[in-house]
Motif scaffolding. Structure first.
Motif, mmCIF file in Angstrom:
data_model
loop_
_atom_site.group_PDB
_atom_site.id
_atom_site.type_symbol
_atom_site.label_atom_id
_atom_site.label_comp_id
_atom_site.label_asym_id
_atom_site.label_seq_id
_atom_site.Cartn_x
_atom_site.Cartn_y
_atom_site.Cartn_z
ATOM 1 N N ASP A 210 56.500 -17.485 89.244
ATOM 2 C CA ASP A 210 56.053 -17.359 90.639
ATOM 3 C C ASP A 210 54.920 -16.209 90.804
ATOM 4 O O ASP A 210 55.460 -14.773 90.288
ATOM 5 C CB ASP A 210 56.372 -17.820 91.765
ATOM 6 N N ALA A 211 54.435 -16.546 91.692
ATOM 7 C CA ALA A 211 53.550 -15.726 92.037
ATOM 8 C C ALA A 211 53.804 -13.712 92.794
ATOM 9 O O ALA A 211 53.494 -12.929 92.608
ATOM 10 C CB ALA A 211 52.349 -15.792 93.481
ATOM 11 N N SER A 212 55.040 -14.427 93.779
ATOM 12 C CA SER A 212 55.376 -13.782 93.808
ATOM 13 C C SER A 212 55.972 -12.991 92.738
ATOM 14 O O SER A 212 57.266 -11.781 93.696
ATOM 15 C CB SER A 212 56.932 -13.708 95.210
ATOM 16 N N GLY A 213 56.628 -12.930 92.198
ATOM 17 C CA GLY A 213 57.034 -12.349 91.053
ATOM 18 C C GLY A 213 58.240 -12.635 90.920
ATOM 19 O O GLY A 213 59.852 -12.608 89.853
ATOM 20 N N THR A 214 59.101 -13.874 91.148
ATOM 21 C CA THR A 214 60.411 -14.111 91.016
ATOM 22 C C THR A 214 60.631 -15.362 89.938
ATOM 23 O O THR A 214 60.003 -16.140 89.990
ATOM 24 C CB THR A 214 60.919 -15.536 93.006
ATOM 25 N N PRO A 215 61.707 -15.222 89.259
ATOM 26 C CA PRO A 215 62.132 -16.255 87.814
ATOM 27 C C PRO A 215 61.980 -18.055 88.513
ATOM 28 O O PRO A 215 63.111 -17.919 89.927
ATOM 29 C CB PRO A 215 62.729 -15.828 87.200
ATOM 30 N N PHE A 223 49.824 -23.254 89.384
ATOM 31 C CA PHE A 223 48.547 -23.272 89.288
ATOM 32 C C PHE A 223 48.873 -23.073 90.785
ATOM 33 O O PHE A 223 47.979 -24.048 91.398
ATOM 34 C CB PHE A 223 48.849 -25.483 89.337
ATOM 35 N N THR A 224 49.590 -22.265 91.606
ATOM 36 C CA THR A 224 49.307 -22.194 93.529
ATOM 37 C C THR A 224 47.749 -20.672 93.215
ATOM 38 O O THR A 224 47.589 -20.197 92.086
ATOM 39 C CB THR A 224 50.793 -21.363 93.437
ATOM 40 N N ASN A 225 47.295 -20.441 94.206
ATOM 41 C CA ASN A 225 46.600 -19.750 94.422
ATOM 42 C C ASN A 225 46.933 -18.274 95.143
ATOM 43 O O ASN A 225 47.107 -18.904 96.804
ATOM 44 C CB ASN A 225 45.710 -20.022 94.915
ATOM 45 N N PRO A 226 47.258 -17.384 94.781
ATOM 46 C CA PRO A 226 47.105 -17.062 93.539
ATOM 47 C C PRO A 226 48.497 -17.523 92.680
ATOM 48 O O PRO A 226 48.713 -18.306 93.039
ATOM 49 C CB PRO A 226 47.762 -15.113 93.640
ATOM 50 N N PRO A 227 47.522 -17.125 91.249
ATOM 51 C CA PRO A 227 48.826 -18.286 90.103
ATOM 52 C C PRO A 227 50.504 -17.308 90.079
ATOM 53 O O PRO A 227 49.732 -16.045 90.200
ATOM 54 C CB PRO A 227 48.183 -18.527 88.817
#
Lengths: 357, 357
Positions: A210-215, A223-227
């Protein structure tokens, strides 16, 4: 009995003829329409349904908008015999790659190894669809492609996308059917993520960040913003391996062709690497086939793990698909013929009829 | 303060001199002793402690038993300019690979891409240790190796080992430090499995199959009778990717050299593939360095995932190790100097003294 969509089959020749007529009417010149049509249908025959005729409507749209160049030849940037660099002028990638493979096949007989790179090609579709042009002649081939305008895969340890999935395909002749490898430096692709997301499904494992860097196994994370980003081959456990492969592919494609992310391109396209190797220039074709044939047999004859019926060599299923499609017709993925309808109407081309239709 | 083993450092020159004296006394001729010594120590400098001087005692044993040939040149099977095939006559692999890299470097300036394959080489140690011979000259290099006498990795879907881990290394020049990639087609190696087993530890994930074909994180599974196997890159989830890489590496090494598993060899050794590519023969070295330098920077500057301090480019840690070792001496992995003692006594060579010792 009702006729479900999966039972609708088309004759291979009819599909090629249809796509040829569409690309002719769309203004591509010379042997481009027939070459693009045959290349896309070849992908469908091998079962690569996302990279076959499904792309034709997108390409026709690109031709209409001018994003794809319709006429003329690639620019020869350098030709040193064993190595060739083309400027692709955003010509149709399937046609460019086919021509480049054929040139490398020809040159390999002189030099043993011949390498052609292309910058500013348009999209080249399915890498596996080009391999048998070399393996049918007893030659080994490697094709790699990247798109410097797009990034979806993060380097290992990072969370901002830098690379495309960076596919590469390898065709290996044997004493029987060829081995046709088609893999990439990432675990999965954006196309697959989109398909799972639309179906409300998850990845089979933690294949993305995810955008935070978690698997995560959730395709929505892309498809989030930021992706978020796709994980390189090996994922969070040993993704340094896929990271290495991505760097290798981008160096071969963008580095050698001299066109890549440093130019910050914005148009969809490809930098392409094609290398053809003639075993006759090394230890000989017979010895090569003996070794690769031995390997293919040792794999096919391997005792399978629980739950697996038999070990399949890469390309084995695709070649079986192709054989069946040539005999019984192609069962296209749903929606492909429908997507071409507006172009067929605009270009006044008559769609093919299914077998028995 | 007590002096723990990790604090014992040796001058790089002293270690090379020591190993050179050992291989001279063991009967290897010409530039072989110095080349083998420098190659092994280079691996230690880069931090590849299992593939550096640790191998010297094994190689000296192979020279004593006649498993490694001590004198003479490789047989030239074919030389077509851009492609060369050598019969390695079981000569020292570090020396053979060094000579082959230097030949490919020389030929790449003429042909753009030069490829040398070697059959019946002895073991070539650390692939990464050869890369800078090319990247220092602005050339890209790929080295792959397999051992057709050994099998520890099963094909995807199977449970009987067919392949070695099939390492391949890629050196990529940039506008700064080179990118030095050293990966393999399997998740891990037999050496790592043995080390974890001795330490009573597990793999970090299910990186192996037991003999029944069930994924496991237990390294003991590889030492049963019949043995389990190492999983290809991607494991049980997407191991078709590592399977493809293994087939690619074995085709390049055993297929092209014409010596492999079909010959059912029993002696430890290697089939080797080396390819050097000159960016000047394509889009140009400046353009190549611009693209690869951009990529390396985009990775190093990437926002890290939680728990990671910074993204490292492949080779970055090794090059930092090397810099420190050249300035402060090499901290050898424990036991390496001890393992060489019997050979030093037998061959009447004086071991080096540690720095300050």
């Amino acid at each position: 009995m009702s006729n479900t969509s999966s039972e609708i089959r088309y004759r291979v020749g009819d599909l090629i003829e249809y796509a040829t007529a569409l690309f002719t009417a769309a203004g591509t010149d010379g042997d481009k329409p027939a070459t693009i049509a045959a290349g896309l249908v070849e992908a469908d025959l091998l079962g690569h349904t996302t990279h076959g005729l499904q792309l034709a409507s997108t390409y026709l749209g690109e031709l209409e908008s001018g994003g794809m160049t319709s006429r003329g030849e690639p620019e020869v940037v350098v030709d040193r015999g064993a190595t060739v660099t083309w400027g692709g002028r955003r010509l149709p990638g399937v046609w460019l790659a086919t021509k480049a493979v054929d040139l490398a096949v020809e040159r390999a007989s002189t030099y043993g190894v011949a390498t052609v790179v292309i910058r500013q090609s348009h999209h080249i579709a399915c890498l596996a669809a080009f391999l048998q042009r070399a393996t049918d002649r007893g030659l080994m081939i490697t094709i790699a492609s990247s798109d410097p305008a797009v990034a979806s895969v993060a380097p290992f340890g990072g969370r901002k996308a830098v690379f495309t999935p960076d596919p590469f395909a390898v065709g290996i002749p044997t004493d029987g059917d060829p081995i046709l490898i088609d893999i990439s430096a990432s675990i999965t692709t954006n196309g697959m993520a989109g398909r799972l997301r639309r179906g409300g499904k998850k990845f089979p494992g933690e294949w993305a960040l995810d955008a935070s860097g978690t698997p995560t196994d959730d395709p929505n994370a892309l498809f989030t913003n930021p992706p978020g980003s796709l994980l390189p081959l090996g994922g969070a456990e040993y993704g340094h391996k896929g990271f290495g492969l991505a760097l290798m592919v981008e160096a071969l494609t963008q580095g050698l062709s001299g066109f890549g992310r440093a130019e910050a391109p914005t148009q969809w396209g490809a930098s392409v690497f094609i290398q053809v190797t003639d075993p006759a220039a090394f230890g000989g074709l017979d010895a090569f086939r003996r070794e690769t044939g031995w390997l293919a047999n040792a794999c096919r004859d391997n005792p399978p793990v629980p739950g697996v019926e038999a070990v399949r060599v890469p390309g084995q299923r695709g070649l079986a698909n192709k054989k069946r499609a040539l005999a019984e017709g192609v069962a296209l993925y749903p929606g492909i013929i429908d997507a071409l309808e507006p172009h067929a109407t605009r270009l006044r081309v008559t769609p093919p009829r299914p077998i028995g239709g």
